[in-house]
Design an enzyme around this catalytic site. Structure first.
Site, PDB file in Angstrom:
ATOM      1  N   GLU A 162       0.792  -1.244   0.000  1.00 54.35           N
ATOM      2  CA  GLU A 162       0.000   0.000   0.000  1.00 54.35           C
ATOM      3  C   GLU A 162       0.817   1.283   0.000  1.00 54.35           C
ATOM      4  O   GLU A 162       0.550   2.195   0.782  1.00 54.35           O
ATOM      5  CB  GLU A 162      -0.949  -0.004   1.210  1.00 54.35           C
ATOM      6  CG  GLU A 162      -1.900  -1.179   1.221  1.00 54.35           C
ATOM      7  CD  GLU A 162      -2.898  -1.123   2.376  1.00 54.35           C
ATOM      8  OE1 GLU A 162      -2.765  -0.267   3.265  1.00 54.35           O
ATOM      9  OE2 GLU A 162      -3.826  -1.957   2.370  1.00 54.35           O
ATOM     10  N   ASN A 204       2.202  -5.110  -3.232  1.00 53.64           N
ATOM     11  CA  ASN A 204       0.786  -5.420  -2.976  1.00 53.64           C
ATOM     12  C   ASN A 204       0.011  -4.126  -2.694  1.00 53.64           C
ATOM     13  O   ASN A 204       0.494  -3.274  -1.943  1.00 53.64           O
ATOM     14  CB  ASN A 204       0.720  -6.347  -1.746  1.00 53.64           C
ATOM     15  CG  ASN A 204      -0.632  -6.983  -1.514  1.00 53.64           C
ATOM     16  OD1 ASN A 204      -1.177  -7.629  -2.414  1.00 53.64           O
ATOM     17  ND2 ASN A 204      -1.176  -6.828  -0.315  1.00 53.64           N
ATOM     18  N   HIS A 241     -10.447  -5.887  -2.493  1.00 52.98           N
ATOM     19  CA  HIS A 241     -11.538  -5.715  -1.522  1.00 52.98           C
ATOM     20  C   HIS A 241     -12.648  -4.936  -2.217  1.00 52.98           C
ATOM     21  O   HIS A 241     -12.541  -3.734  -2.430  1.00 52.98           O
ATOM     22  CB  HIS A 241     -11.049  -4.944  -0.292  1.00 52.98           C
ATOM     23  CG  HIS A 241      -9.981  -5.651   0.478  1.00 52.98           C
ATOM     24  ND1 HIS A 241     -10.208  -6.839   1.139  1.00 52.98           N
ATOM     25  CD2 HIS A 241      -8.684  -5.355   0.687  1.00 52.98           C
ATOM     26  CE1 HIS A 241      -9.081  -7.232   1.732  1.00 52.98           C
ATOM     27  NE2 HIS A 241      -8.143  -6.355   1.469  1.00 52.98           N
ATOM     28  N   GLU A 270      -6.184 -10.662  -1.478  1.00 53.03           N
ATOM     29  CA  GLU A 270      -7.016 -10.466  -0.274  1.00 53.03           C
ATOM     30  C   GLU A 270      -8.486 -10.372  -0.667  1.00 53.03           C
ATOM     31  O   GLU A 270      -9.238  -9.545  -0.141  1.00 53.03           O
ATOM     32  CB  GLU A 270      -6.594  -9.182   0.465  1.00 53.03           C
ATOM     33  CG  GLU A 270      -5.124  -9.167   0.860  1.00 53.03           C
ATOM     34  CD  GLU A 270      -4.703  -7.894   1.583  1.00 53.03           C
ATOM     35  OE1 GLU A 270      -5.577  -7.131   2.049  1.00 53.03           O
ATOM     36  OE2 GLU A 270      -3.490  -7.665   1.688  1.00 53.03           O
ATOM     37  N   ASP A 272     -12.233 -10.191  -1.151  1.00 54.17           N
ATOM     38  CA  ASP A 272     -13.549 -10.295  -0.517  1.00 54.17           C
ATOM     39  C   ASP A 272     -14.481  -9.351  -1.259  1.00 54.17           C
ATOM     40  O   ASP A 272     -14.069  -8.325  -1.785  1.00 54.17           O
ATOM     41  CB  ASP A 272     -13.526 -10.053   1.004  1.00 54.17           C
ATOM     42  CG  ASP A 272     -12.862  -8.765   1.436  1.00 54.17           C
ATOM     43  OD1 ASP A 272     -12.662  -7.866   0.600  1.00 54.17           O
ATOM     44  OD2 ASP A 272     -12.548  -8.645   2.636  1.00 54.17           O
TER      45      ASP A 272
HETATM   46  C1  XIL Z   1      -6.605  -6.280   8.031  1.00 54.33           C
HETATM   47  C2  XIL Z   1      -6.972  -7.442   8.923  1.00 54.33           C
HETATM   48  O1  XIL Z   1      -7.866  -8.259   8.237  1.00 54.33           O
HETATM   49  C3  XIL Z   1      -7.591  -6.939  10.193  1.00 54.33           C
HETATM   50  O2  XIL Z   1      -7.772  -8.007  11.107  1.00 54.33           O
HETATM   51  C4  XIL Z   1      -6.720  -5.874  10.836  1.00 54.33           C
HETATM   52  O3  XIL Z   1      -7.381  -5.326  11.951  1.00 54.33           O
HETATM   53  C5  XIL Z   1      -6.385  -4.794   9.860  1.00 54.33           C
HETATM   54  O4  XIL Z   1      -5.784  -5.344   8.706  1.00 54.33           O
HETATM   55  N1  XIL Z   1      -5.068  -4.551   3.485  1.00 54.33           N
HETATM   56  C6  XIL Z   1      -4.112  -5.427   3.944  1.00 54.33           C
HETATM   57  C7  XIL Z   1      -4.417  -6.334   5.076  1.00 54.33           C
HETATM   58  O5  XIL Z   1      -3.031  -5.516   3.345  1.00 54.33           O
HETATM   59  O6  XIL Z   1      -3.301  -6.581   5.865  1.00 54.33           O
HETATM   60  C8  XIL Z   1      -5.549  -5.780   5.936  1.00 54.33           C
HETATM   61  O7  XIL Z   1      -5.877  -6.765   6.910  1.00 54.33           O
HETATM   62  C9  XIL Z   1      -6.724  -5.427   5.070  1.00 54.33           C
HETATM   63  C10 XIL Z   1      -6.370  -4.372   4.064  1.00 54.33           C
END
Ligand code: XIL
Length: 448
Positions: A162, A204, A241, A270, A272
């Site tokens: 990020e 990422n 996401h 990641e 969802d």
């Molecule tokens: C999130 C986790 O799922 C949570 O449990 C935590 O509180 C915060 O981080 N981007 C990422 C992940 O790269 O590491 C994050 O994970 C979600 C967004």
């Protein structure tokens, strides 16, 4: 002689491979593989993985661990490998919870994605207050220590997470790490490579899914620059996401394909998607298809197992409901991975070539798509201009030609086949075992 799919399927794999090596004229292909019943097994049919984020404190939940062990073949620690977890005090490293996840995964034959070595978020308190060269050195030491500790156990590391800004700038996000100098990202990648030369090294990020967004373009330019200057980067992770405000873009395939064309693997890291029912299922289907249609999209990870495990639980964004039951989205993903609906070859590379011989004649070889299966596809080549042709068919790794018909074939190398007439006219065909690479072969023709 033309083989029907049915008669092809009757010939065993072993005999197909043996005859392919011998270069015989008419040989069979392997039977279609049966549909797999878990996400990991289904993804493996095309050489990919299907993973999930795992939380160490849930490993004692037998429903959770049962689904984990059954369905997934790649694991990411949801929080346990982040900087605040692994170096809570400067110079004191803590791997207990991360090790529980890594060991559980590896004992079950699963691989591990490491997440994440350097990030502006979830930094330990001592780091948040640092700046300048002391922060740069602390970050590099962290990368070196953690990547060295896990050397040999990690399939791919999110080296930097990020680092780009949202919005229209296309530039870097402001952070304490960014303020140490614009080269902090490449410095982190070099430190990671030195510590673990066997792990793939990924950048990422999120909101990089839509090809037309400035942030996507900014990351693309950085990866292009890194590749041109030899900065060690192997892959780009797309967090993915999604929700109604940030839906799956219709150009997702283009984004993945364009990054892959820079010479990096791409991974959905990641995933969802908030929602429910068939609308959610359709979006999951689209993301899975986008990955399957890009040869270098090596796998998909969802960000949790059950909806109730999600960091966005109220959006019910995952593949299993709170009771551990499979949702419609699960079935749509599994079906795409098993791939009756696989989009198949999407390459638009040149498929027709003409070459002249010194005597003045010439020929043209034209490739056309044939039937597709989850593990292989058929192609046909039609030659015009001569009955005395020599056609070279070149496939790209890991593809292999496993069957041919209506031609006499010899192999110059594992990837290069020379085809000549065998008395069955000027159209011949072949079966390519694709190993996840759906690109068309290149064909060229000369007069024999
Ligand atoms: C999130 C986790 O799922 C949570 O449990 C935590 O509180 C915060 O981080 N981007 C990422 C992940 O790269 O590491 C994050 O994970 C979600 C967004």
């Amino acid at each position: 002689m033309t083989l029907t799919a049915k008669s092809v399927a009757r010939v065993t794999l072993v005999s197909a491979l043996l005859t392919a090596v011998a270069g015989a004229a008419v040989i069979g292909a392997s039977p279609a593989s049966g549909a797999a019943s878990t996400l990991g097994a289904a993804a493996q049919q095309s050489g990919r993985y299907f993973g999930t984020a795992v939380a160490a404190n849930k490993l004692g939940d037998s429903t959770y661990t049962g689904i984990l062990n059954r369905e997934f073949d790649m694991v990411t620690a949801e929080n346990e490998m982040k900087m605040d977890a692994t170096e809570p005090n400067q110079g004191q490293f803590s791997y207990g919870n991360a090790d529980r996840i890594v060991n559980q995964a590896r004992n079950q034959g699963k691989r591990v994605r490491g997440h994440a070595l350097a990030w502006h978020s979830q930094q330990p308190g001592w780091m948040q207050n640092m700046s300048g060269s002391s922060l740069r050195n602390a970050m590099l030491n962290h990368v070196t220590q953690v990547a060295s500790y896990y050397r040999g156990k990690i399939y791919a590391w999110d080296v930097v997470n990020e680092a780009f800004a949202d919005g229209s700038s296309g530039g870097r996000r402001d952070s304490n790490l960014q303020r140490t100098g614009n080269d902090w990202i490449e410095a982190a990648f070099r430190a990671a490579r030195a510590a673990d030369s066997g792990a793939k090294l990924c950048y990422n990020d999120y909101n990089t899914d839509n090809w037309s967004h400035a942030k996507t373009q900014g990351v693309y330019r950085m990866v292009q620059d890194f590749k041109s200057r030899g900065v060690p980067i192997d892959c780009v992770g797309f967090q993915a996401h999604f929700n109604s405000g940030n839906p799956v873009p219709s150009n997702y395939h283009t984004t993945l394909q364009n990054f892959a064309a820079l010479g990096v693997d791409v991974q959905i890291t990641e995933l969802d998607i908030e929602g429910s029912g068939s609308s959610q299922a359709q979006q999951y289907q689209g993301v899975t298809q986008a990955c399957l249609s890009v040869a270098r999209c090596t796998g998909i990870t969802v960000w949790g197992i059950r909806d109730s495990d999600s960091w966005r639980a109220s959006g019910t964004p995952l593949l299993f409901d709170g009771g551990g039951n499979k949702k419609a989205a699960y079935t749509s993903v599994l079906n795409v991975l098993n791939s009756g609906t696989n989009p198949g070859p999407t390459s638009t590379t040149t498929t027709t070539t003409t070459s002249s011989n010194p005597g003045g004649g010439g020929c043209t070889a034209t490739y056309s798509e044939g039937e597709k299966w989850s593990d292989r596809f058929n192609g046909n080549v039609t030659v015009t201009g001569t009955d005395n042709w020599i056609v070279t068919v070149t496939v790209s790794s890991p593809q292999r030609i496993i069957a041919t018909w209506n031609t006499s074939a010899t192999w110059d190398s594992a990837n290069v086949m020379t085809a000549r007439p065998n008395g069955n006219g000027n159209t011949f065909g072949f079966t390519i075992s694709h190993g996840g690479n759906w690109n068309w072969p290149s064909v060229s023709c000369r007069v024999g």
